[in-house]
Design a protein around this motif. Structure first.
Motif, PDB file in Angstrom:
ATOM      1  N   ARG A  92       8.999   4.279  15.257  1.00 53.52           N
ATOM      2  CA  ARG A  92       8.158   5.278  14.585  1.00 53.52           C
ATOM      3  C   ARG A  92       8.050   4.996  13.096  1.00 53.52           C
ATOM      4  O   ARG A  92       6.984   5.148  12.509  1.00 53.52           O
ATOM      5  CB  ARG A  92       8.711   6.683  14.814  1.00 53.52           C
ATOM      6  N   LEU A  93       9.148   4.576  12.477  1.00 56.56           N
ATOM      7  CA  LEU A  93       9.123   4.233  11.055  1.00 56.56           C
ATOM      8  C   LEU A  93       8.221   3.033  10.809  1.00 56.56           C
ATOM      9  O   LEU A  93       7.390   3.048   9.893  1.00 56.56           O
ATOM     10  CB  LEU A  93      10.542   3.946  10.566  1.00 56.56           C
ATOM     11  N   ALA A  94       8.336   2.008  11.634  1.00 54.76           N
ATOM     12  CA  ALA A  94       7.492   0.813  11.481  1.00 54.76           C
ATOM     13  C   ALA A  94       6.024   1.164  11.696  1.00 54.76           C
ATOM     14  O   ALA A  94       5.150   0.678  10.970  1.00 54.76           O
ATOM     15  CB  ALA A  94       7.928  -0.274  12.457  1.00 54.76           C
ATOM     16  N   GLN A  95       5.727   2.021  12.667  1.00 64.48           N
ATOM     17  CA  GLN A  95       4.346   2.422  12.929  1.00 64.48           C
ATOM     18  C   GLN A  95       3.772   3.195  11.748  1.00 64.48           C
ATOM     19  O   GLN A  95       2.638   2.962  11.346  1.00 64.48           O
ATOM     20  CB  GLN A  95       4.276   3.273  14.207  1.00 64.48           C
ATOM     21  N   SER A  96       4.558   4.107  11.185  1.00 67.92           N
ATOM     22  CA  SER A  96       4.045   4.866  10.039  1.00 67.92           C
ATOM     23  C   SER A  96       3.844   3.971   8.823  1.00 67.92           C
ATOM     24  O   SER A  96       2.877   4.144   8.072  1.00 67.92           O
ATOM     25  CB  SER A  96       4.981   6.030   9.703  1.00 67.92           C
ATOM     26  N   GLN A  97       4.733   2.996   8.625  1.00 64.57           N
ATOM     27  CA  GLN A  97       4.547   2.064   7.513  1.00 64.57           C
ATOM     28  C   GLN A  97       3.304   1.207   7.733  1.00 64.57           C
ATOM     29  O   GLN A  97       2.543   0.959   6.791  1.00 64.57           O
ATOM     30  CB  GLN A  97       5.782   1.176   7.364  1.00 64.57           C
ATOM     31  N   TYR A  98       3.077   0.770   8.957  1.00 69.69           N
ATOM     32  CA  TYR A  98       1.890  -0.022   9.270  1.00 69.69           C
ATOM     33  C   TYR A  98       0.621   0.799   9.037  1.00 69.69           C
ATOM     34  O   TYR A  98      -0.336   0.318   8.436  1.00 69.69           O
ATOM     35  CB  TYR A  98       1.953  -0.500  10.722  1.00 69.69           C
ATOM     36  N   GLU A  99       0.625   2.045   9.503  1.00 70.93           N
ATOM     37  CA  GLU A  99      -0.563   2.890   9.318  1.00 70.93           C
ATOM     38  C   GLU A  99      -0.815   3.185   7.851  1.00 70.93           C
ATOM     39  O   GLU A  99      -1.963   3.232   7.406  1.00 70.93           O
ATOM     40  CB  GLU A  99      -0.409   4.172  10.117  1.00 70.93           C
ATOM     41  N   ALA A 100       0.251   3.371   7.073  1.00 74.16           N
ATOM     42  CA  ALA A 100       0.082   3.600   5.642  1.00 74.16           C
ATOM     43  C   ALA A 100      -0.485   2.357   4.963  1.00 74.16           C
ATOM     44  O   ALA A 100      -1.363   2.457   4.100  1.00 74.16           O
ATOM     45  CB  ALA A 100       1.415   3.987   5.006  1.00 74.16           C
ATOM     46  N   ALA A 101      -0.011   1.188   5.360  1.00 75.32           N
ATOM     47  CA  ALA A 101      -0.529  -0.052   4.782  1.00 75.32           C
ATOM     48  C   ALA A 101      -1.995  -0.237   5.155  1.00 75.32           C
ATOM     49  O   ALA A 101      -2.808  -0.658   4.327  1.00 75.32           O
ATOM     50  CB  ALA A 101       0.294  -1.244   5.265  1.00 75.32           C
ATOM     51  N   GLN A 102      -2.353   0.080   6.393  1.00 71.42           N
ATOM     52  CA  GLN A 102      -3.751  -0.023   6.815  1.00 71.42           C
ATOM     53  C   GLN A 102      -4.626   0.957   6.036  1.00 71.42           C
ATOM     54  O   GLN A 102      -5.736   0.627   5.626  1.00 71.42           O
ATOM     55  CB  GLN A 102      -3.880   0.239   8.319  1.00 71.42           C
ATOM     56  N   ALA A 103      -4.131   2.177   5.832  1.00 75.16           N
ATOM     57  CA  ALA A 103      -4.903   3.164   5.080  1.00 75.16           C
ATOM     58  C   ALA A 103      -5.109   2.705   3.635  1.00 75.16           C
ATOM     59  O   ALA A 103      -6.205   2.854   3.078  1.00 75.16           O
ATOM     60  CB  ALA A 103      -4.195   4.517   5.113  1.00 75.16           C
ATOM     61  N   ARG A 104      -4.067   2.133   3.024  1.00 79.54           N
ATOM     62  CA  ARG A 104      -4.215   1.609   1.656  1.00 79.54           C
ATOM     63  C   ARG A 104      -5.207   0.456   1.620  1.00 79.54           C
ATOM     64  O   ARG A 104      -6.029   0.358   0.710  1.00 79.54           O
ATOM     65  CB  ARG A 104      -2.857   1.149   1.119  1.00 79.54           C
ATOM     66  N   ARG A 105      -5.152  -0.419   2.615  1.00 85.23           N
ATOM     67  CA  ARG A 105      -6.054  -1.559   2.669  1.00 85.23           C
ATOM     68  C   ARG A 105      -7.499  -1.091   2.813  1.00 85.23           C
ATOM     69  O   ARG A 105      -8.395  -1.598   2.151  1.00 85.23           O
ATOM     70  CB  ARG A 105      -5.663  -2.458   3.839  1.00 85.23           C
ATOM     71  N   HIS A 106      -7.720  -0.097   3.682  1.00 86.28           N
ATOM     72  CA  HIS A 106      -9.076   0.426   3.864  1.00 86.28           C
ATOM     73  C   HIS A 106      -9.553   1.169   2.619  1.00 86.28           C
ATOM     74  O   HIS A 106     -10.721   1.073   2.244  1.00 86.28           O
ATOM     75  CB  HIS A 106      -9.134   1.350   5.074  1.00 86.28           C
ATOM     76  N   ALA A 141      -8.683   0.511  -0.441  1.00 82.66           N
ATOM     77  CA  ALA A 141      -8.973  -0.479  -1.475  1.00 82.66           C
ATOM     78  C   ALA A 141     -10.338  -1.123  -1.243  1.00 82.66           C
ATOM     79  O   ALA A 141     -11.037  -1.471  -2.197  1.00 82.66           O
ATOM     80  CB  ALA A 141      -7.889  -1.548  -1.498  1.00 82.66           C
ATOM     81  N   ARG A 142     -10.731  -1.239   0.016  1.00 84.36           N
ATOM     82  CA  ARG A 142     -12.036  -1.823   0.336  1.00 84.36           C
ATOM     83  C   ARG A 142     -13.148  -0.785   0.320  1.00 84.36           C
ATOM     84  O   ARG A 142     -14.315  -1.142   0.377  1.00 84.36           O
ATOM     85  CB  ARG A 142     -12.003  -2.442   1.730  1.00 84.36           C
ATOM     86  N   GLY A 143     -12.777   0.474   0.293  1.00 84.80           N
ATOM     87  CA  GLY A 143     -13.784   1.532   0.317  1.00 84.80           C
ATOM     88  C   GLY A 143     -14.304   1.818   1.708  1.00 84.80           C
ATOM     89  O   GLY A 143     -15.360   2.394   1.884  1.00 84.80           O
TER      90      GLY A 143
END
Length: 81
Positions: A36-50, A52-54
């Motif tokens: 669950r921790l790894a999944q939340s970190q992955y989703e947070a990284a994806q949200a930041r990446r998206h 940043a791209r707008g």
């Protein structure tokens, strides 16, 4: 002392199975917690990446997560009144 051995022979396997069960369940719960921790970190990284791209961060490209959306209400029935 020889009267104690049958009782120990009866209780030791139960204790060993209980200890094995404890460690098995503990490892399953810790694995779930880490997943669950790894999944939340992955989703947070994806949200930041998206962000940043707008790009929208929703799964369907609408900017909303699919879990939060509700289907539109249809009014096919005639009004009573």
């Amino acid at each position: 002392m020889s009267a104690v051995w049958p009782y120990l022979a009866a209780i030791v396997p139960t204790i060993l199975v209980a200890i094995l069960f404890y460690f098995l369940i503990r490892s399953m719960l810790e694995g779930d917690r880490r997943e669950r921790l790894a999944q939340s970190q992955y989703e947070a990284a994806q949200a930041r990446r998206h962000a940043a791209r707008g790009e929208p961060s929703g799964k369907d490209g609408s900017g909303e997560s699919g879990e939060d959306r509700r289907p539109a209400q249809q009014e096919d029935s005639p009004e009573q009144g």
